[in-house]
Design an enzyme around this catalytic site. Sequence first.
Site, PDB file in Angstrom:
ATOM      1  N   PHE A   1       0.850  -1.192   0.000  1.00  0.00           N
ATOM      2  CA  PHE A   1       0.000   0.000   0.000  1.00  0.00           C
ATOM      3  C   PHE A   1       0.882   1.237   0.000  1.00  0.00           C
ATOM      4  CE2 PHE A   1      -2.695   3.313   1.872  1.00  0.00           C
ATOM      5  CZ  PHE A   1      -3.768   3.249   0.988  1.00  0.00           C
TER       6      PHE A   1
ATOM      7  N   ASP B   1       9.275   2.487   1.414  1.00  0.00           N
ATOM      8  CA  ASP B   1       8.132   3.255   1.912  1.00  0.00           C
ATOM      9  C   ASP B   1       8.039   2.975   3.409  1.00  0.00           C
ATOM     10  OD1 ASP B   1       5.634   4.003   2.828  1.00  0.00           O
ATOM     11  OD2 ASP B   1       4.590   3.474   0.979  1.00  0.00           O
TER      12      ASP B   1
ATOM     13  N   LYS C   1       2.746   9.829   8.138  1.00  0.00           N
ATOM     14  CA  LYS C   1       2.087   9.377   9.365  1.00  0.00           C
ATOM     15  C   LYS C   1       2.666   9.924  10.679  1.00  0.00           C
ATOM     16  CE  LYS C   1      -0.145   5.178   7.680  1.00  0.00           C
ATOM     17  NZ  LYS C   1      -1.556   5.506   7.889  1.00  0.00           N
TER      18      LYS C   1
HETATM   19  C1  LIG Z   1       2.995   2.273   3.781  1.00  0.00           C
HETATM   20  C2  LIG Z   1       2.058   3.377   3.418  1.00  0.00           C
HETATM   21  N1  LIG Z   1       2.345   4.155   2.369  1.00  0.00           N
HETATM   22  C3  LIG Z   1       1.548   5.178   2.017  1.00  0.00           C
HETATM   23  C4  LIG Z   1       0.399   5.450   2.710  1.00  0.00           C
HETATM   24  C5  LIG Z   1      -0.484   6.604   2.282  1.00  0.00           C
HETATM   25  O1  LIG Z   1      -0.394   7.626   3.205  1.00  0.00           O
HETATM   26  P1  LIG Z   1      -1.497   8.802   3.215  1.00  0.00           P
HETATM   27  O2  LIG Z   1      -2.776   8.180   3.666  1.00  0.00           O
HETATM   28  O3  LIG Z   1      -0.935   9.808   4.178  1.00  0.00           O
HETATM   29  O4  LIG Z   1      -1.581   9.340   1.839  1.00  0.00           O
HETATM   30  C6  LIG Z   1       0.052   4.666   3.808  1.00  0.00           C
HETATM   31  C7  LIG Z   1      -1.200   4.920   4.561  1.00  0.00           C
HETATM   32  O5  LIG Z   1      -1.746   4.052   5.203  1.00  0.00           O
HETATM   33  C8  LIG Z   1       0.902   3.603   4.175  1.00  0.00           C
HETATM   34  O6  LIG Z   1       0.620   2.809   5.202  1.00  0.00           O
END
Ligand SMILES: Cc1ncc(COP(=O)(O)O)c(C=O)c1O
Length: 383
Positions: A123, A208, A237
């Site tokens: 994700f 990520d 986050k």
């Molecule tokens: C690993 C990861 N990358 C990207 C995101 C996306 O972040 P945002 O919701 O701040 O756009 C999330 C959100 O849950 C995430 O867990």
Amino acid sequence: MHTVERLPVTLVKGQGARVWDEDGREYLDFVGGWAVNSLGHCPPVVIEAVVAQSQTLIQASNQFYTIPQIRLAELLVQNSCLDKVFFCNSGAEASEGAVKLARRYGQRYLGGAYEVITTIGSFHGRTLAMVAASGQPKFQQPYIPLPTGFVNVEYNNIEAIKSATTNQTCAVMLEPVQGEGGVNLPDDNYLLAVRTWCDQKGILLILDEIQTGIGRMGTLFAYEQYGVEPDIMTLAKGLASGIPIGAILAKDRASVFAPGEHGSTFGGNPLACAAGYATLKSIIDNDIAGNARRVGQYLIAGLEGLRQKFPFITDVRGRGLLVAMEFVSDIAQSVVMACLDRRLLVNRVKPNALRFMPPLIIGTKEVDEALGILDRVLSTIAG
Ligand SMILES: Cc1ncc(COP(=O)(O)O)c(C=O)c1O
């Protein structure tokens, strides 16, 4: 717009690991704003920084230097293996920017290579390109046709990455541990094998760490636990205690944006960066990652105890305070609702799995309280 199945609760206040609803009911929060409230709700050190900064300078265009942005960038660089920082406003924006950076690298050094290999179950956010990057059909199907340039391969399988690599590949992008996909841990040697492969092919490794970073997994960044260094890393986050922020960090050699090639109006604004600096400094100075490691072990041991007791729990997994519990059938939503009734907030990460991502400042007392509630809830299900 109805984009989330909301729970029937209106939250009005938070402090530490507790939140309160509009009727004054108190809840123990093991969701933490989706792994954001690392220092708990409304940490005094962040309140102070935000109040002071909001009275001084909230926004400036990125044509100018501002002190909070420089301080946060310095702190990130001093405490990571990366050299340069670009600030944005969310995780999706950070991941998307990281892919743009990798494509730029591909144009410059890899004959125009532009494809990014990502994994099934990953994700990376909700922009159209990040939906294509995230290897989960449920996020992709509603938006077909998707932007091109992404190949989703099996997670935790180095051979899958090797066979997907072509002369069009510019990067591999991974979460060190898949969070949204269900807290899926890699084998110990997976990330190292990916790193070695990227080096061999001259392509970039993007990690990520939006969910795993800033202490969540028991070290400031998850990559530290796997003996690898990314070329590019994304954060969001937990970085600013809930004030929206995202960041792309890169090694010098991968930091190839030229002026005008990327940008953001709000990204790196003084308010968000002041909150980020106060958060990160406090996490580092107080070894909050160490607390997450210790309390996380305690939580996992307690959940393991429940697994021994209830045969319908099939798995307990995680590191630090990113932990999941999986069931033999799709009962996660009913467990979430029963926990809510008993004033514990937990997250249903899959129809058959819960995810625990409490503030990193919790102690064993809060864990005992959560385990007690879960035990009672699971007993009623078992009965
Ligand atoms: C690993 C990861 N990358 C990207 C995101 C996306 O972040 P945002 O919701 O701040 O756009 C999330 C959100 O849950 C995430 O867990």
